[in-house]
Write a protein that holds these residues in place. Structure first.
Motif, short mmCIF file in Angstrom:
data_model
loop_
_atom_site.label_atom_id
_atom_site.label_comp_id
_atom_site.label_asym_id
_atom_site.label_seq_id
_atom_site.Cartn_x
_atom_site.Cartn_y
_atom_site.Cartn_z
N LYS A 114 0.74 -0.92 -0.27
CA LYS A 114 -0.31 -0.11 0.36
C LYS A 114 0.72 1.70 -0.13
O LYS A 114 2.31 1.38 0.49
CB LYS A 114 -0.94 -0.24 0.83
N ARG A 115 0.35 2.28 -0.73
CA ARG A 115 0.81 3.49 -0.64
C ARG A 115 1.44 4.49 1.15
O ARG A 115 2.65 4.73 0.78
CB ARG A 115 -0.05 4.69 -1.60
N VAL A 116 0.78 3.31 1.93
CA VAL A 116 0.86 3.76 3.20
C VAL A 116 1.54 2.48 4.22
O VAL A 116 -0.21 1.45 4.01
CB VAL A 116 -0.39 4.75 4.22
N PRO A 117 2.05 1.96 4.82
CA PRO A 117 2.71 0.76 4.60
C PRO A 117 1.18 0.41 6.34
O PRO A 117 1.78 1.58 6.79
CB PRO A 117 4.21 0.83 4.79
N ALA A 118 1.71 -0.05 7.14
CA ALA A 118 0.67 -0.48 8.58
C ALA A 118 2.35 -1.12 9.41
O ALA A 118 3.40 -1.55 8.88
CB ALA A 118 0.52 -2.48 8.48
N LEU A 119 1.61 0.01 10.34
CA LEU A 119 2.59 -0.74 11.53
C LEU A 119 2.05 -1.53 12.39
O LEU A 119 2.82 -2.88 12.42
CB LEU A 119 2.04 1.18 12.64
N ASN A 252 4.23 -4.89 12.30
CA ASN A 252 4.57 -5.13 10.50
C ASN A 252 5.81 -4.93 10.33
O ASN A 252 6.10 -5.50 9.36
CB ASN A 252 3.21 -4.89 9.24
N ARG A 253 6.55 -4.12 10.94
CA ARG A 253 8.17 -3.20 11.06
C ARG A 253 8.57 -5.04 11.11
O ARG A 253 9.74 -4.26 10.82
CB ARG A 253 8.04 -1.86 11.28
N ALA A 254 8.96 -5.39 11.73
CA ALA A 254 9.44 -6.33 12.67
C ALA A 254 9.25 -8.18 12.03
O ALA A 254 9.91 -8.67 13.08
CB ALA A 254 9.63 -5.78 14.46
N THR A 255 7.93 -8.65 11.66
CA THR A 255 7.48 -9.42 11.69
C THR A 255 7.45 -9.85 10.54
O THR A 255 6.72 -9.33 9.55
CB THR A 255 6.72 -10.06 12.74
N MET A 256 6.98 -11.49 10.23
CA MET A 256 6.31 -11.66 8.60
C MET A 256 5.60 -13.14 9.64
O MET A 256 5.33 -13.24 10.48
CB MET A 256 7.54 -11.88 8.43
N HIS A 257 4.40 -13.38 9.01
CA HIS A 257 3.49 -13.99 9.36
C HIS A 257 3.22 -15.08 8.59
O HIS A 257 2.98 -14.19 7.30
CB HIS A 257 2.22 -13.56 10.19
N ARG A 258 2.17 -15.92 8.44
CA ARG A 258 0.99 -16.82 7.65
C ARG A 258 0.25 -17.52 8.54
O ARG A 258 0.16 -17.78 9.62
CB ARG A 258 2.31 -17.38 7.06
N GLY A 259 -0.98 -17.65 8.03
CA GLY A 259 -1.62 -18.22 8.17
C GLY A 259 -1.47 -19.99 8.13
O GLY A 259 -1.07 -19.84 7.41
N ARG A 260 -2.01 -21.15 9.04
CA ARG A 260 -1.78 -22.23 8.67
C ARG A 260 -3.11 -22.59 7.97
O ARG A 260 -4.23 -22.76 8.58
CB ARG A 260 -0.90 -23.02 10.11
N PRO A 261 -3.23 -23.84 7.25
CA PRO A 261 -3.84 -24.28 6.79
C PRO A 261 -5.39 -25.32 7.93
O PRO A 261 -4.95 -25.70 9.02
CB PRO A 261 -3.75 -25.88 6.33
N TRP A 262 -6.49 -25.32 7.80
CA TRP A 262 -7.40 -26.16 8.45
C TRP A 262 -8.59 -27.28 7.18
O TRP A 262 -8.56 -26.79 6.59
CB TRP A 262 -8.21 -24.86 9.44
N PRO A 263 -8.86 -27.50 7.98
CA PRO A 263 -9.60 -28.56 7.76
C PRO A 263 -11.18 -27.63 6.19
O PRO A 263 -11.57 -26.68 7.42
CB PRO A 263 -10.47 -29.37 8.33
N ALA A 264 -11.22 -28.55 5.48
CA ALA A 264 -11.92 -27.15 4.22
C ALA A 264 -13.60 -26.94 4.79
O ALA A 264 -13.57 -25.92 4.30
CB ALA A 264 -11.69 -27.36 3.32
N HIS A 265 -13.63 -28.12 5.26
CA HIS A 265 -14.90 -27.69 5.47
C HIS A 265 -15.25 -27.27 7.01
O HIS A 265 -16.77 -27.22 7.74
CB HIS A 265 -15.69 -29.43 5.70
N GLU A 266 -14.33 -27.06 7.96
CA GLU A 266 -14.47 -26.36 8.82
C GLU A 266 -14.81 -24.75 8.20
O GLU A 266 -13.71 -23.76 7.75
CB GLU A 266 -13.62 -26.34 9.83
N THR A 273 -7.96 -4.90 12.49
CA THR A 273 -7.55 -4.28 12.22
C THR A 273 -6.22 -4.23 11.64
O THR A 273 -5.39 -4.55 12.51
CB THR A 273 -8.41 -2.91 13.39
N THR A 274 -6.55 -2.53 11.06
CA THR A 274 -5.00 -2.58 10.60
C THR A 274 -4.56 -1.23 10.99
O THR A 274 -4.95 -0.07 10.66
CB THR A 274 -4.82 -2.41 9.56
N ILE A 275 -3.25 -0.73 11.61
CA ILE A 275 -3.00 0.53 11.40
C ILE A 275 -1.82 1.53 10.71
O ILE A 275 -1.02 0.27 10.53
CB ILE A 275 -2.63 0.28 13.09
N SER A 276 -2.10 2.35 10.01
CA SER A 276 -1.23 2.80 9.24
C SER A 276 -0.10 3.47 10.67
O SER A 276 -0.06 3.92 11.02
CB SER A 276 -1.66 3.77 8.57
N ALA A 277 1.35 3.08 9.02
CA ALA A 277 2.47 3.27 9.98
C ALA A 277 2.25 5.60 9.48
O ALA A 277 1.94 5.41 8.74
CB ALA A 277 4.15 3.11 9.06
#
Ligand SMILES: [Fe+2]
Length: 295
Positions: A114-119, A252-266, A273-277
């Protein structure tokens, strides 16, 4: 308020405090903010979360983003991450909502495109599957500190290009719509984000990053891939196993993250909410130097 480190080397649970107290009380906010700057990932358990309560808490940390075009919640301050379709049923695995979740399973930092990244991002669990669906974090601060000095110096003066269409393209061609592409042109950011409060530096990378300014495309991509692999090597992460009432906030300045999968039928329903830097978060130091006039 008790701060209980979760490890390895970052992430902490804040006990004895509610989102509502932090929203309402300056001293509680100051303590939570200090913990955020230090630990990068904050976990709150047993919260009684409403949209309004989450937003009031979020606003303490800075201006909330408006959700982009093409996401559920567009035009509001909420990103709705769900696998529940408009008919109340869980969507099939090839549905756009499910494909979006797959893109969230790539290592990333929110909003670097984004034009303004997230804090910060604040994610609350509303409906969670019985198992799976964890969120995994790594510290790009610790990753940066492990690099040799020559590379650290080089990266501090390097800039990478981030594009939403690039990360979505890794899941399916055309997953980023023409409307999204038009709204989200590629952005260029310094590859190291220095925290102005404590001076600690962190790699600033994501699945959205695809090129390094001034490098041949293949060499830039190779550098990004190598840094991503080092930052996300097994054993470096904190894995958050969601329980009902959990809220997790990350830097978001100091980490990365990822979601992990779960059973598709659940069913799974999370609200972000996301705060702009802002300048006080080091935003201006992240922009590439202005290009010299061509004349
Ligand atoms: Fe994310």
């Amino acid at each position: 308020m008790d701060i209980v480190p979760l490890g390895p080397g970052f992430a902490a649970e804040l006990r004895g405090v509610t989102l509502a107290q932090i929203a309402a009380d300056d001293a509680a906010y100051a303590a939570a903010r200090a913990a955020f700057e230090q630990h990068s990932v904050l976990v709150f358990r047993g919260q009684d979360v409403t949209d309004d309560g989450q937003l009031a808490f979020s606003r303490r940390f800075g201006p909330p983003e408006i959700t982009k075009v093409g996401s559920l919640g567009t035009g509001s301050h909420f990103v709705i991450l769900t696998t529940i379709g408009p008919d109340g049923k869980v969507v099939p695995p090839d549905h756009r909502y499910a494909m979006r979740n797959k893109a969230n399973q790539l290592w990333h930092t929110d909003s670097s495109f984004k034009r303004v990244p997230a804090l910060a991002s604040i994610l609350s669990a509303r409906i969670i599957p019985a198992r799976g669906g964890e969120t995994e974090f790594v510290s790009t601060r610790l990753a940066f500190e492990q690099l040799d000095e020559g590379l650290r110096k080089k990266l501090e003066n390097s800039f990478a290009w981030h594009d939403y269409a690039h990360s979505r393209g890794q899941i399916a061609e055309g997953l980023a719509s023409p409307e999204e592409r038009a709204a989200l042109p590629p952005q260029c950011w310094r590859m190291v984000w220095k925290n102005p409060v404590n001076g600690r530096r962190a790699l600033y990378l994501a699945s959205h990053a695809y090129a390094v300014e001034g490098m041949e495309p293949a060499a830039g991509k190779e550098l990004i891939d190598r840094l991503m692999a080092a930052a996300t090597a097994p054993g470096l992460g904190y894995v958050h196993q969601w329980k009902s009432g959990d809220v997790v906030m990350w830097d978001n300045r100091a980490t990365m993250h990822r979601g992990r999968p779960w059973p598709a039928h659940e069913a799974r329903l999370m609200v972000r909410t996301t705060i702009s830097a802002a300048a006080a978060d080091g935003l201006e130091t992240m922009r590439p130097p202005a290009k010299q006039a061509a004349e």
